[in-house]
Design a protein around this motif. Sequence first.
Motif, PDB file in Angstrom:
ATOM      1  N   TYR A   1      -2.568 -12.568   7.222  1.00  0.00           N
ATOM      2  CA  TYR A   1      -3.558 -11.921   8.160  1.00  0.00           C
ATOM      3  C   TYR A   1      -4.895 -12.255   7.885  1.00  0.00           C
ATOM      4  O   TYR A   1      -5.515 -12.961   6.804  1.00  0.00           O
ATOM      5  CB  TYR A   1      -3.525 -10.399   7.668  1.00  0.00           C
ATOM      6  N   HIS A   2      -5.817 -11.920   9.090  1.00  0.00           N
ATOM      7  CA  HIS A   2      -7.191 -12.209   8.871  1.00  0.00           C
ATOM      8  C   HIS A   2      -7.956 -11.263   9.947  1.00  0.00           C
ATOM      9  O   HIS A   2      -7.152 -10.613  10.655  1.00  0.00           O
ATOM     10  CB  HIS A   2      -7.832 -13.552   8.934  1.00  0.00           C
ATOM     11  N   SER A   3      -9.223 -11.309   9.737  1.00  0.00           N
ATOM     12  CA  SER A   3      -9.912 -10.251  10.696  1.00  0.00           C
ATOM     13  C   SER A   3     -10.769 -11.061  11.704  1.00  0.00           C
ATOM     14  O   SER A   3     -11.070 -11.963  11.827  1.00  0.00           O
ATOM     15  CB  SER A   3     -10.961  -9.382  10.099  1.00  0.00           C
ATOM     16  N   HIS A   4     -10.718 -10.357  12.944  1.00  0.00           N
ATOM     17  CA  HIS A   4     -11.891 -10.764  13.883  1.00  0.00           C
ATOM     18  C   HIS A   4     -13.135  -9.903  14.006  1.00  0.00           C
ATOM     19  O   HIS A   4     -12.972  -8.826  14.775  1.00  0.00           O
ATOM     20  CB  HIS A   4     -11.264 -10.893  15.324  1.00  0.00           C
ATOM     21  N   PRO A   5     -14.066  -9.970  13.355  1.00  0.00           N
ATOM     22  CA  PRO A   5     -15.173  -9.096  13.231  1.00  0.00           C
ATOM     23  C   PRO A   5     -15.853  -9.242  14.818  1.00  0.00           C
ATOM     24  O   PRO A   5     -16.283 -10.302  15.373  1.00  0.00           O
ATOM     25  CB  PRO A   5     -16.128  -9.712  12.260  1.00  0.00           C
TER      26      PRO A   5
ATOM     27  N   GLN B   1     -18.163 -10.421   7.769  1.00  0.00           N
ATOM     28  CA  GLN B   1     -17.464 -11.748   7.611  1.00  0.00           C
ATOM     29  C   GLN B   1     -15.817 -11.487   8.002  1.00  0.00           C
ATOM     30  O   GLN B   1     -15.509 -10.514   7.923  1.00  0.00           O
ATOM     31  CB  GLN B   1     -17.459 -12.226   5.958  1.00  0.00           C
ATOM     32  N   GLU B   2     -15.168 -12.755   8.006  1.00  0.00           N
ATOM     33  CA  GLU B   2     -13.938 -12.711   8.467  1.00  0.00           C
ATOM     34  C   GLU B   2     -13.130 -12.603   6.938  1.00  0.00           C
ATOM     35  O   GLU B   2     -13.594 -13.353   6.084  1.00  0.00           O
ATOM     36  CB  GLU B   2     -13.128 -13.927   9.028  1.00  0.00           C
ATOM     37  N   CYS B   3     -12.203 -11.833   6.839  1.00  0.00           N
ATOM     38  CA  CYS B   3     -11.305 -11.516   5.716  1.00  0.00           C
ATOM     39  C   CYS B   3      -9.899 -12.214   5.938  1.00  0.00           C
ATOM     40  O   CYS B   3      -9.564 -12.634   7.049  1.00  0.00           O
ATOM     41  CB  CYS B   3     -11.011 -10.019   5.297  1.00  0.00           C
TER      42      CYS B   3
ATOM     43  N   PRO C   1      -5.265 -14.519  18.933  1.00  0.00           N
ATOM     44  CA  PRO C   1      -5.571 -15.655  18.248  1.00  0.00           C
ATOM     45  C   PRO C   1      -6.746 -16.727  18.766  1.00  0.00           C
ATOM     46  O   PRO C   1      -6.708 -16.703  19.851  1.00  0.00           O
ATOM     47  CB  PRO C   1      -4.388 -16.350  17.988  1.00  0.00           C
ATOM     48  N   SER C   2      -7.567 -17.104  18.126  1.00  0.00           N
ATOM     49  CA  SER C   2      -8.450 -17.976  18.603  1.00  0.00           C
ATOM     50  C   SER C   2      -8.119 -19.440  18.814  1.00  0.00           C
ATOM     51  O   SER C   2      -6.939 -19.672  18.169  1.00  0.00           O
ATOM     52  CB  SER C   2      -9.993 -18.213  17.925  1.00  0.00           C
ATOM     53  N   GLU C   3      -8.640 -20.425  19.381  1.00  0.00           N
ATOM     54  CA  GLU C   3      -8.233 -21.806  19.423  1.00  0.00           C
ATOM     55  C   GLU C   3      -8.189 -22.485  18.085  1.00  0.00           C
ATOM     56  O   GLU C   3      -6.954 -23.058  17.854  1.00  0.00           O
ATOM     57  CB  GLU C   3      -9.199 -22.759  20.294  1.00  0.00           C
ATOM     58  N   PHE C   4      -9.087 -21.977  17.227  1.00  0.00           N
ATOM     59  CA  PHE C   4      -9.010 -22.414  15.974  1.00  0.00           C
ATOM     60  C   PHE C   4      -7.682 -21.778  15.158  1.00  0.00           C
ATOM     61  O   PHE C   4      -6.909 -22.673  14.447  1.00  0.00           O
ATOM     62  CB  PHE C   4     -10.193 -22.014  15.192  1.00  0.00           C
ATOM     63  N   ASP C   5      -7.553 -20.625  15.636  1.00  0.00           N
ATOM     64  CA  ASP C   5      -6.377 -20.001  14.649  1.00  0.00           C
ATOM     65  C   ASP C   5      -5.164 -20.812  15.023  1.00  0.00           C
ATOM     66  O   ASP C   5      -4.000 -21.144  14.286  1.00  0.00           O
ATOM     67  CB  ASP C   5      -6.118 -18.582  15.190  1.00  0.00           C
ATOM     68  N   GLY C   6      -4.900 -21.149  16.412  1.00  0.00           N
ATOM     69  CA  GLY C   6      -3.698 -22.015  16.906  1.00  0.00           C
ATOM     70  C   GLY C   6      -3.609 -23.327  16.118  1.00  0.00           C
ATOM     71  O   GLY C   6      -2.615 -23.832  15.988  1.00  0.00           O
TER      72      GLY C   6
HETATM   73 ZN   LIG Z   1      -8.870 -15.872  13.851  1.00  0.00          ZN
END
Ligand SMILES: [Zn+2]
Length: 161
Positions: free
Chosen positions: A105-109, A28-30, A115-120
């Motif tokens: 902060y978050h993780s990318h499993p 999972q992403e933390c 950064p993903s498009e979502f993160d942006g």
């Molecule tokens: Zn992300």
Amino acid sequence: MTQNPGQIKISSQHLEMMRNHAETDYPQECCGLLLGHLVGNQKEVVKAIATRNSWNATEAAAFAEVTGKPPRDEHQDSNFSIAPEEMLQVQKQARAENLEIVGIYHSHPDGEAKPSEFDGAIAWPIYSYLIVSVRTGKAETVLSWVLDEERQFQAENIIID
Ligand SMILES: [Zn+2]
């Protein structure tokens, strides 16, 4: 026009804590919040707080409605979200200790520390976004990103204290 790149100072203990959190929550992403001081675009992390990833189907549906496109996939590990009440609680705690939220902060499993498009789409200016890449359960690269005036992520120097 490019602005003077900022930097974020963080202790190796806090980095280790984020990496451990990322490994514990894998696949999972933390996510979590970084508290500290901000002077201009120079940040210093004083405290790292692990938060719950509240991303779920309801949030995924809301995101799809706002953006007009479906999220990458509906699994909880594809995105992260910090519940507003948890965010508020940490903000209060920060204020009481004369600190402010300087980053998230978050993780990318099994993904890159980019950064993903979502993160942006969900990012706020000012905050630093630290991303931990986790490959088959092992934390690897950690990179920090900040939005510029065009809402594009720019890499930020991490100074390990
Ligand atoms: Zn992300």
